[in-house]
Design an enzyme around this catalytic site. Sequence first.
Site, PDB file in Angstrom:
ATOM      1  CG  ASP A  68     -11.569   7.000   7.048  1.00 41.37           C
ATOM      2  OD1 ASP A  68     -12.001   7.615   8.037  1.00 41.37           O
ATOM      3  OD2 ASP A  68     -11.595   7.460   5.894  1.00 41.37           O
ATOM      4  CG  ASN A 140     -14.548   2.050   3.116  1.00 39.40           C
ATOM      5  OD1 ASN A 140     -15.501   2.768   3.372  1.00 39.40           O
ATOM      6  ND2 ASN A 140     -13.300   2.477   3.194  1.00 39.40           N
ATOM      7  CG  ASP A 141     -12.960  -1.169  -0.585  1.00 40.18           C
ATOM      8  OD1 ASP A 141     -12.479  -2.023   0.183  1.00 40.18           O
ATOM      9  OD2 ASP A 141     -12.408  -0.089  -0.813  1.00 40.18           O
ATOM     10  NE  ARG A 151      -0.559 -16.436 -15.266  1.00 43.86           N
ATOM     11  CZ  ARG A 151      -1.565 -17.223 -15.610  1.00 43.86           C
ATOM     12  NH1 ARG A 151      -2.327 -16.907 -16.635  1.00 43.86           N
ATOM     13  NH2 ARG A 151      -1.818 -18.319 -14.926  1.00 43.86           N
ATOM     14  CG  ASP A 170      -3.901  -5.418 -12.662  1.00 47.41           C
ATOM     15  OD1 ASP A 170      -3.547  -6.322 -13.431  1.00 47.41           O
ATOM     16  OD2 ASP A 170      -3.258  -4.356 -12.516  1.00 47.41           O
ATOM     17  CB  THR A 181     -13.894   8.833  -0.568  1.00 43.42           C
ATOM     18  OG1 THR A 181     -14.415   8.232   0.631  1.00 43.42           O
ATOM     19  CG2 THR A 181     -14.911   9.825  -1.098  1.00 43.42           C
ATOM     20  CB  SER A 186      -6.784   4.934  -5.608  1.00 40.79           C
ATOM     21  OG  SER A 186      -6.722   5.632  -4.384  1.00 40.79           O
ATOM     22  CD  GLN A 241     -10.334  -3.052   8.922  1.00 36.99           C
ATOM     23  OE1 GLN A 241     -11.297  -3.656   9.377  1.00 36.99           O
ATOM     24  NE2 GLN A 241     -10.045  -1.814   9.291  1.00 36.99           N
TER      25      GLN A 241
END
Length: 282
Positions: A68, A140-141, A151, A170, A181, A186, A241
């Site tokens: 992907d 994607n994101d 921290r 975070d 996906t 995750s 990327q």
Amino acid sequence: MISKISINFRPDDVDAIPVIEKIISHCQRYPIDVFLPDYKILKERGYSSFIDEDSFFSPDLAIAIGGDGTFLKAARLFSNKGCPIVGINRGKLGFLTEFNPDEFELYFQDIIMGNYLISERTVMEAIHKNNSCDSLIFFNDAVITKGAFSRAVEIEISVDDLFLTKYSGDGLIIATATGSTAYSLSAGGPVVAPFDNEVIVLNPVCPHSLSLRPLILPAKSLIKARVISNITNLLLTIDGQEAIRFSGGDEILFRLSDKKMKIILHPKKNYYAILREKLNWG
């Protein structure tokens, strides 16, 4: 009928060469020009005649050989052309690379004749509101992370100029339906079927709150995120990327792009079958 094909793969993926050879051999039976990237391993194997940078970036069809990540790289390379992309999976999961190397030849004839189905996917844009106004598209994101700091950081979010929330955690993921996906999954986000692409996922990463959950929003929403914490060397990562460095107090905008990612679908598979296969569902 397709007349120009560009093939993209990882520069170190020697095992992609036999697949490329089969594609070139097939195309030579027709008036189809094949163009390859300017990679050392191709020149060493006598493919220099297929390397033409100008032609490479203006194909009728793009082929991505790999996982992907390679597919998303191809989508970025050919985003201005807007050509359809077909993925041949040589990676692990491969939600976007739907064809296997062994079966691709069975369907290649139909593809070059234009007999295929396309899924048009939402493309988003991330903008760093600084002096230069850095802007990158993502398929994607886009992820805000705290870089090397251990921290938590405090992030303030608004949607369409309306205050949404402020939290410590975070980071933040903005994912398309296609990217639901990937990292967002995750991080506890939902799987969003990409049949209606006009939605995105806003997913706080490890928020220090039991009530703050991932949120589905219209893709046309204008999302503004600002890290309030006084920290430098924060990262905005695009599709895993590319990255933009920014500092606390800077504003990041996420908005719908006018581009589309066009994926050639496998004629014998459907989205739910791919989910079962890739996620090992029963």
